[in-house]
Design a protein around this motif. Sequence first.
Motif, short mmCIF file in Angstrom:
data_model
loop_
_atom_site.label_atom_id
_atom_site.label_comp_id
_atom_site.label_asym_id
_atom_site.label_seq_id
_atom_site.Cartn_x
_atom_site.Cartn_y
_atom_site.Cartn_z
N ASP A 46 -25.48 -30.40 -28.45
CA ASP A 46 -26.54 -30.64 -27.47
C ASP A 46 -27.64 -31.54 -28.00
O ASP A 46 -28.77 -31.46 -27.53
CB ASP A 46 -27.14 -29.30 -27.03
CG ASP A 46 -26.14 -28.48 -26.25
OD1 ASP A 46 -25.29 -29.09 -25.57
OD2 ASP A 46 -26.20 -27.25 -26.33
N THR A 47 -27.35 -32.34 -28.97
CA THR A 47 -28.36 -33.27 -29.46
C THR A 47 -28.10 -34.66 -28.89
O THR A 47 -26.96 -35.13 -28.87
CB THR A 47 -28.36 -33.33 -31.00
OG1 THR A 47 -27.08 -33.75 -31.46
CG2 THR A 47 -28.72 -31.98 -31.59
N TYR A 48 -29.14 -35.26 -28.40
CA TYR A 48 -29.04 -36.57 -27.80
C TYR A 48 -29.99 -37.53 -28.50
O TYR A 48 -30.95 -37.07 -29.11
CB TYR A 48 -29.39 -36.49 -26.30
CG TYR A 48 -28.43 -35.64 -25.51
CD1 TYR A 48 -27.27 -36.18 -24.98
CD2 TYR A 48 -28.68 -34.28 -25.33
CE1 TYR A 48 -26.37 -35.39 -24.26
CE2 TYR A 48 -27.79 -33.49 -24.61
CZ TYR A 48 -26.64 -34.05 -24.08
OH TYR A 48 -25.77 -33.27 -23.38
N PRO A 49 -29.77 -38.82 -28.48
CA PRO A 49 -28.78 -39.53 -27.66
C PRO A 49 -27.35 -39.30 -28.14
O PRO A 49 -27.13 -38.91 -29.29
CB PRO A 49 -29.18 -41.00 -27.83
CG PRO A 49 -29.83 -41.05 -29.18
CD PRO A 49 -30.56 -39.75 -29.30
N PHE A 50 -26.43 -39.57 -27.22
CA PHE A 50 -25.02 -39.45 -27.57
C PHE A 50 -24.26 -40.59 -26.90
O PHE A 50 -24.51 -40.93 -25.76
CB PHE A 50 -24.45 -38.11 -27.10
CG PHE A 50 -23.17 -37.76 -27.82
CD1 PHE A 50 -23.18 -36.93 -28.93
CD2 PHE A 50 -21.94 -38.28 -27.39
CE1 PHE A 50 -22.00 -36.63 -29.61
CE2 PHE A 50 -20.77 -37.98 -28.06
CZ PHE A 50 -20.79 -37.16 -29.17
N VAL A 51 -23.33 -41.15 -27.67
CA VAL A 51 -22.46 -42.21 -27.16
C VAL A 51 -21.03 -41.67 -27.18
O VAL A 51 -20.52 -41.30 -28.23
CB VAL A 51 -22.55 -43.49 -28.01
CG1 VAL A 51 -21.61 -44.56 -27.45
CG2 VAL A 51 -23.98 -44.01 -28.05
N ARG A 52 -20.42 -41.61 -26.00
CA ARG A 52 -19.03 -41.15 -25.92
C ARG A 52 -18.10 -42.33 -25.63
O ARG A 52 -18.38 -43.15 -24.74
CB ARG A 52 -18.86 -40.11 -24.82
CG ARG A 52 -17.44 -39.56 -24.73
CD ARG A 52 -17.32 -38.43 -23.72
NE ARG A 52 -17.50 -38.91 -22.35
CZ ARG A 52 -17.61 -38.11 -21.30
NH1 ARG A 52 -17.61 -36.81 -21.47
NH2 ARG A 52 -17.77 -38.62 -20.10
N VAL A 53 -17.05 -42.41 -26.39
CA VAL A 53 -16.06 -43.46 -26.20
C VAL A 53 -14.75 -42.80 -25.77
O VAL A 53 -14.19 -41.99 -26.51
CB VAL A 53 -15.84 -44.27 -27.49
CG1 VAL A 53 -14.80 -45.37 -27.26
CG2 VAL A 53 -17.16 -44.86 -27.99
N SER A 54 -14.28 -43.15 -24.59
CA SER A 54 -13.03 -42.58 -24.07
C SER A 54 -12.00 -43.69 -23.91
O SER A 54 -12.29 -44.75 -23.37
CB SER A 54 -13.26 -41.92 -22.71
OG SER A 54 -14.24 -40.91 -22.80
N GLN A 55 -10.80 -43.40 -24.39
CA GLN A 55 -9.71 -44.36 -24.20
C GLN A 55 -8.98 -43.97 -22.92
O GLN A 55 -8.45 -42.86 -22.82
CB GLN A 55 -8.77 -44.31 -25.41
CG GLN A 55 -7.63 -45.31 -25.32
CD GLN A 55 -6.98 -45.57 -26.67
OE1 GLN A 55 -7.65 -45.51 -27.70
NE2 GLN A 55 -5.70 -45.87 -26.66
N VAL A 56 -8.95 -44.87 -21.96
CA VAL A 56 -8.42 -44.51 -20.64
C VAL A 56 -7.23 -45.38 -20.24
O VAL A 56 -7.09 -45.77 -19.09
CB VAL A 56 -9.51 -44.53 -19.56
CG1 VAL A 56 -10.55 -43.46 -19.83
CG2 VAL A 56 -10.19 -45.88 -19.46
N GLY A 57 -6.36 -45.64 -21.18
CA GLY A 57 -5.13 -46.35 -20.86
C GLY A 57 -5.18 -47.81 -21.22
O GLY A 57 -5.94 -48.23 -22.10
N TRP A 79 -25.90 -41.05 -23.08
CA TRP A 79 -27.00 -40.19 -22.64
C TRP A 79 -28.18 -40.45 -23.58
O TRP A 79 -28.01 -40.51 -24.81
CB TRP A 79 -26.61 -38.72 -22.70
CG TRP A 79 -25.53 -38.34 -21.72
CD1 TRP A 79 -25.69 -37.83 -20.47
CD2 TRP A 79 -24.11 -38.43 -21.92
NE1 TRP A 79 -24.47 -37.61 -19.88
CE2 TRP A 79 -23.49 -37.98 -20.75
CE3 TRP A 79 -23.31 -38.89 -22.98
CZ2 TRP A 79 -22.10 -37.93 -20.59
CZ3 TRP A 79 -21.92 -38.85 -22.84
CH2 TRP A 79 -21.33 -38.38 -21.65
N GLY A 80 -29.36 -40.56 -23.03
CA GLY A 80 -30.51 -40.91 -23.84
C GLY A 80 -31.07 -39.72 -24.62
O GLY A 80 -30.59 -38.60 -24.50
N PRO A 81 -32.11 -39.98 -25.41
CA PRO A 81 -32.64 -38.95 -26.31
C PRO A 81 -33.61 -37.99 -25.65
O PRO A 81 -34.08 -37.04 -26.29
CB PRO A 81 -33.37 -39.79 -27.37
CG PRO A 81 -33.81 -41.00 -26.63
CD PRO A 81 -32.73 -41.28 -25.62
#
Lengths: 159, 87
Positions: A46-57, A79-81
């Motif tokens: 639950d700590t932000y900021p967070f950068v998520r990278v998803s591989q979607v094909g 998501w920002g801080p």
Amino acid sequence: MTVLALPYGSRVAIGALLADLDALLTAEGHTDFVVGNNVGTDVTHDTYPFVRVSQVGGSLAEPESIYWLADTVLQIDVWGPGGNDRFAAHTIAETAARVLVSLSGSVEYTIGTSTVTAVVSRCVVGVVTDTTDEALTPPRPYSRFDAVLTAHPQPNTGS
Amino acid sequence: MGRLIGFDPTVFVDAATPGLIEIAEDIAAEVEPHYPTVEVAVDAGGVSVVTHGSFDHFKEWGSVNNSPLAYMRRAASARGNYTPEGK
């Protein structure tokens, strides 16, 4: 016949972002937005900021002839801080897009204890979309873009 | 609201690049189990595959608790030459 493993596109992107995103944010005066190690495929805390990278094909560039060059579609969510989240989320996302679009040539990153390598032909990024994540209470601004990473394995891995 | 006299929207179907409609129909068929409202649209902007479900954007783009499932983009990119959003 030896068939080489295609580059793991999302890990290449994560490696690049861990290596270069904070430096670029800091250089441009956004020291409050640095993400540290909060770059990954799953939002695990639950700590932000967070950068998520998803591989979607994606697809192979030459599917009929050679298992080598892959176009991998990625989605990057930010998501920002907290506080001025809209500006932060957008700025981090836009900066991340520039990190990825700069990828080119032979790359190697160490993430945790594993190494990811690739030869990047190019990375095409989309324009950042600002939206709101209503799964959070209260809803939190976040920004996203998607990208296509074109890459093949390192030639010295056995081609 | 006015209307264009003599305007025939079927010209867009005729003008669409041959094959694009078939590709769009393939994409629509692939995602239909996930997006039941999916349909192929042909207009002045070209050929599109669109959905109208209220929660389809959550499936496609995800949320903090859900990774993006990206059914539409997976289907489109599997057919090659996918272009990122807004590009």
